[in-house]
Design an enzyme around this catalytic site. Structure first.
Site, PDB file in Angstrom:
ATOM      1  N   ARG A  83     -14.904  -4.763 -34.145  1.00 23.10           N
ATOM      2  CA  ARG A  83     -13.841  -4.907 -34.983  1.00 23.10           C
ATOM      3  C   ARG A  83     -14.336  -5.654 -36.346  1.00 23.10           C
ATOM      4  O   ARG A  83     -14.828  -6.593 -36.423  1.00 23.10           O
ATOM      5  CB  ARG A  83     -12.896  -5.969 -34.300  1.00 23.10           C
ATOM      6  CG  ARG A  83     -11.773  -6.572 -34.990  1.00 23.10           C
ATOM      7  CD  ARG A  83     -11.018  -7.479 -34.132  1.00 23.10           C
ATOM      8  NE  ARG A  83      -9.823  -7.877 -35.013  1.00 23.10           N
ATOM      9  CZ  ARG A  83      -9.649  -9.451 -35.139  1.00 23.10           C
ATOM     10  NH1 ARG A  83     -10.283 -10.049 -34.761  1.00 23.10           N
ATOM     11  NH2 ARG A  83      -8.711  -9.545 -36.037  1.00 23.10           N
ATOM     12  N   HIS A 127      -7.126  -9.350 -42.849  1.00 23.98           N
ATOM     13  CA  HIS A 127      -7.716 -10.584 -42.254  1.00 23.98           C
ATOM     14  C   HIS A 127      -7.923 -11.789 -43.560  1.00 23.98           C
ATOM     15  O   HIS A 127      -8.772 -12.091 -44.110  1.00 23.98           O
ATOM     16  CB  HIS A 127      -9.075 -10.304 -41.821  1.00 23.98           C
ATOM     17  CG  HIS A 127      -9.354 -11.345 -40.808  1.00 23.98           C
ATOM     18  ND1 HIS A 127      -9.947 -11.052 -39.638  1.00 23.98           N
ATOM     19  CD2 HIS A 127      -9.781 -12.805 -41.080  1.00 23.98           C
ATOM     20  CE1 HIS A 127     -10.377 -12.139 -39.089  1.00 23.98           C
ATOM     21  NE2 HIS A 127     -10.243 -13.076 -39.706  1.00 23.98           N
ATOM     22  N   GLU A 172      -4.139 -12.943 -37.119  1.00 26.20           N
ATOM     23  CA  GLU A 172      -3.604 -14.267 -37.195  1.00 26.20           C
ATOM     24  C   GLU A 172      -2.531 -14.681 -38.109  1.00 26.20           C
ATOM     25  O   GLU A 172      -3.054 -15.516 -39.073  1.00 26.20           O
ATOM     26  CB  GLU A 172      -4.747 -15.401 -37.114  1.00 26.20           C
ATOM     27  CG  GLU A 172      -5.775 -15.168 -35.962  1.00 26.20           C
ATOM     28  CD  GLU A 172      -6.560 -16.183 -35.882  1.00 26.20           C
ATOM     29  OE1 GLU A 172      -6.697 -17.198 -36.660  1.00 26.20           O
ATOM     30  OE2 GLU A 172      -7.472 -16.282 -34.602  1.00 26.20           O
ATOM     31  N   ASN A 301      -6.394 -13.874 -29.899  1.00 27.36           N
ATOM     32  CA  ASN A 301      -7.492 -14.549 -30.380  1.00 27.36           C
ATOM     33  C   ASN A 301      -7.424 -15.906 -29.602  1.00 27.36           C
ATOM     34  O   ASN A 301      -6.219 -16.732 -29.821  1.00 27.36           O
ATOM     35  CB  ASN A 301      -7.527 -14.531 -31.610  1.00 27.36           C
ATOM     36  CG  ASN A 301      -7.604 -13.519 -32.622  1.00 27.36           C
ATOM     37  OD1 ASN A 301      -7.893 -12.438 -31.886  1.00 27.36           O
ATOM     38  ND2 ASN A 301      -7.476 -13.420 -33.720  1.00 27.36           N
ATOM     39  N   TYR A 303      -9.413 -19.744 -28.827  1.00 21.73           N
ATOM     40  CA  TYR A 303     -10.506 -20.783 -29.027  1.00 21.73           C
ATOM     41  C   TYR A 303     -10.481 -21.873 -28.153  1.00 21.73           C
ATOM     42  O   TYR A 303     -11.083 -22.398 -27.491  1.00 21.73           O
ATOM     43  CB  TYR A 303     -10.777 -21.176 -30.206  1.00 21.73           C
ATOM     44  CG  TYR A 303     -11.067 -19.875 -31.351  1.00 21.73           C
ATOM     45  CD1 TYR A 303     -12.405 -19.590 -31.078  1.00 21.73           C
ATOM     46  CD2 TYR A 303     -10.381 -18.885 -31.872  1.00 21.73           C
ATOM     47  CE1 TYR A 303     -12.981 -18.345 -32.153  1.00 21.73           C
ATOM     48  CE2 TYR A 303     -10.722 -17.881 -32.530  1.00 21.73           C
ATOM     49  CZ  TYR A 303     -12.085 -17.730 -32.569  1.00 21.73           C
ATOM     50  OH  TYR A 303     -12.588 -16.565 -33.284  1.00 21.73           O
ATOM     51  N   GLU A 378     -10.653 -11.976 -30.317  1.00 17.88           N
ATOM     52  CA  GLU A 378     -11.651 -12.911 -30.909  1.00 17.88           C
ATOM     53  C   GLU A 378     -11.716 -13.857 -29.834  1.00 17.88           C
ATOM     54  O   GLU A 378     -10.665 -14.605 -29.375  1.00 17.88           O
ATOM     55  CB  GLU A 378     -11.177 -13.707 -32.079  1.00 17.88           C
ATOM     56  CG  GLU A 378     -11.115 -12.996 -33.400  1.00 17.88           C
ATOM     57  CD  GLU A 378     -10.867 -13.803 -34.665  1.00 17.88           C
ATOM     58  OE1 GLU A 378     -10.890 -15.044 -34.588  1.00 17.88           O
ATOM     59  OE2 GLU A 378     -10.708 -13.168 -35.615  1.00 17.88           O
TER      60      GLU A 378
HETATM   61  C1  PNW Z   1      -9.930 -17.476 -36.839  1.00 18.75           C
HETATM   62  N1  PNW Z   1      -7.059 -23.157 -36.620  1.00 18.75           N
HETATM   63  O1  PNW Z   1      -9.783 -18.484 -37.643  1.00 18.75           O
HETATM   64  C2  PNW Z   1     -10.203 -16.373 -37.582  1.00 18.75           C
HETATM   65  O2  PNW Z   1      -9.674 -15.238 -37.303  1.00 18.75           O
HETATM   66  C3  PNW Z   1     -11.781 -15.937 -37.922  1.00 18.75           C
HETATM   67  O3  PNW Z   1     -11.819 -15.378 -39.160  1.00 18.75           O
HETATM   68  C4  PNW Z   1     -12.425 -17.654 -38.022  1.00 18.75           C
HETATM   69  O4  PNW Z   1     -13.767 -17.619 -38.378  1.00 18.75           O
HETATM   70  C5  PNW Z   1     -12.466 -17.975 -36.504  1.00 18.75           C
HETATM   71  O5  PNW Z   1     -11.192 -17.915 -35.957  1.00 18.75           O
HETATM   72  C6  PNW Z   1     -13.187 -19.404 -36.043  1.00 18.75           C
HETATM   73  O6  PNW Z   1     -12.409 -20.255 -36.562  1.00 18.75           O
HETATM   74  C7  PNW Z   1      -9.051 -19.603 -37.388  1.00 18.75           C
HETATM   75  O7  PNW Z   1      -7.015 -24.071 -37.510  1.00 18.75           O
HETATM   76  C8  PNW Z   1      -9.105 -20.538 -38.274  1.00 18.75           C
HETATM   77  O8  PNW Z   1      -6.157 -23.247 -35.712  1.00 18.75           O
HETATM   78  C9  PNW Z   1      -8.434 -21.812 -37.971  1.00 18.75           C
HETATM   79  C10 PNW Z   1      -7.518 -21.965 -36.718  1.00 18.75           C
HETATM   80  C11 PNW Z   1      -7.532 -21.059 -35.789  1.00 18.75           C
HETATM   81  C12 PNW Z   1      -8.131 -20.043 -36.132  1.00 18.75           C
END
Ligand code: PNW
Length: 477
Positions: A83, A127, A172, A301, A303, A378
């Protein structure tokens, strides 16, 4: 009688895609080549004080010149999908008018290289690198930007639709709207909560019009999706006050996008909570119909989860919401919500590791959008990786992270979810936005002095998973 092993191998469906993800500004470099003009991220990263150490994507990991090497590396590891995103100002430098052939040619060469190596391309159209000229004309708070996006989508769809089946309109949009226009930690760095809500609507509209534009020029077998950083929002305690805080943040994180996209309406509770900031009068007749396009898939996505409570109005202190440091909140009309750190081990970003959140998220969208195929577009972790004296990079923490999250995906599939693939963030270390190059998310290590690439042990582990369709055992887990 057979002996049941204590743990059986975690095995995935044969057609499951094993991918990795990147984005244009984070890896390409070559920001002045081929007629490319500045995007909002060039302007932002070159503004003093906006990124760690003043770092920029000027060179990044020079993928623009090294894409052949990078595709060969993916093939060697055994990945079956990749991707990446298209840089809008490489294709349409002013955000308007005819396309630049050199820009389109770069992506055509990249796609052909992937296909020759048997790797399925998944293209993200946006993006975060808006052409600066469109921001100068008002950016995402203006309707015009959504109309321009639809034209750009059509151009790229025409150029690549014959060979790319998987399309993602926006990555996002929460980050674009609320980190870009409310907290200001992302480009264009504005801190205007009312403008951030207008931006959210016009991003939604861009998604809807862009989806229509893609479909009008592409073969019908192609799939159109969107990637949402859908938050898993949890209450600190099960009190009505804390549950109301969850509702508020869930509306602002998720409902503001999936409401119109999946159900054709903004949540009533969002409209009432934000009434002091906006009357939503820029939502014109027909907009919700345009946004509510049938999707072929949804990209998630993930995390870390978000933990909230009702705010103690007397409490003052730093916000633990994990969205970078800014005195401005990315959450409009949520002064009465407090954010808390989820307990547990954290990655280098300070983000708590919680694979159960990914399972929860997948099951939520399985209920919310029945029948819609899901992709994890992601998921990954930053660690402070360093090469050993022999040059090898060992990252057992990342292997444990991937094992935990892929096992959660597998559990969701067992529980009835239709998850078709997983894209590790990220293929290689790269420009981590406001954090610069200090946060390494890659499965492949990049030495920033030489730009040499070295697969970390996690890349080899993940590659074995991709080649065998099941997770290699992790010692100690
Ligand atoms: C995502 N937050 O970014 C992006 O899609 C990527 O480009 C990035 O490198 C990756 O996650 C890791 O950070 C985010 O503050 C940036 O919640 C900030 C946030 C979430 C996702």
């Amino acid at each position: 009688n057979s002996v049941t092993p204590a743990t059986s191998p975690v095995t995935f469906p044969p057609a499951f895609l094993w991918g990795a993800a990147t984005s244009a500004y984070q890896i390409e470099g070559a920001v002045r080549e081929g007629g490319r003009t500045p995007s909002i991220w060039d302007t932002f990263s070159h503004t003093p004080g906006k990124t760690a150490g003043g770092e920029t994507g000027d060179i990044a990991v020079d993928h623009y010149h090294r894409y052949r090497e990078d595709v060969a590396l993916m093939a060697e590891l055994g990945l079956t999908a990749y991707r990446f995103s298209v840089s809008w100002p490489r294709v349409q430098p002013t955000g308007r008018g005819p396309a630049v052939q050199v820009g389109l040619d770069f992506y055509r060469r990249l796609v052909d290289e992937l296909l020759e190596h048997g790797i399925k391309p998944a293209v993200t159209l946006y993006h975060w690198d808006l052409p600066q000229e469109l921001e100068d004309a008002g950016g995402w708070p203006e309707r015009e930007t959504a109309l321009r996006f639809a034209e750009y989508a059509q151009i790229v769809g025409e150029a690549l639709g014959d060979r790319v089946e998987q399309w993602i309109t926006l990555n996002e949009p929460w980050c674009s709207a609320f980190l870009g226009y409310a907290s200001g930690v992302h480009a264009p760095g504005r801190t205007d909560p009312a403008a951030s809500l207008r931006a959210a609507h016009h991003l939604n509209l861009a998604h809807g019009l862009g989806t229509q534009a893609l479909r009008s020029v592409m073969p019908s077998r192609n799939q159109v999706a969107v990637s949402l950083n859908s938050s898993v929002v949890r209450p600190l305690s099960p009190t009505p006050q804390d549950l109301a805080a969850v509702r508020r943040i869930d509306d602002l994180a998720n409902g503001v996008f999936h409401g119109p996209m999946l159900h054709g309406a903004y949540p009533e509770t969002l409209l009432s909570a934000t009434a002091s900031l906006t009357d939503w009068s820029y939502v014109l007749d027909g907009d919700l119909r345009a946004i509510h396009q049938p999707l072929d898939a949804l990209g998630l996505n993930y995390y870390t989860p978000t933990l909230v409570s009702a705010a103690d109005p007397d409490a003052k202190g730093p916000r633990a919401d994990g969205h970078g440091s800014s005195e401005h909140s990315p959450w409009p009309a949520a002064e009465d919500v407090a954010f808390h750190q989820t307990p547990g081990e954290r990655t280098e970003m300070g983000w708590t590791i919680d694979p159960t959140g990914l399972h929860e998220l997948i099951m939520r969208y399985t209920r919310e959008a029945p029948g819609l195929p899901l992709y994890i577009t992601e998921n990954g972790a930053a660690y402070d990786d360093k090469p050993e004296s022999d040059g090898q990079v060992h990252d057992p923490e990342r292997i444990a992270y991937l094992h935990g999250h892929l096992s959660a995906v597998r559990r969701a599939i067992t529980d009835g979810a239709d998850v078709r693939g997983y894209f590790l963030w990220s293929l290689m270390d790269n420009f981590e936005w406001a954090y610069g190059y200090g946060k390494r998310f890659g499965a492949v290590y990049v030495d920033y002095a030489t730009l040499a690439r070295t697969p970390k042990s996690s890349a080899k582990w993940y590659g074995e998973a991709a080649r065998t369709g099941s997770l290699p055992e992790v010692p100690g887990l």
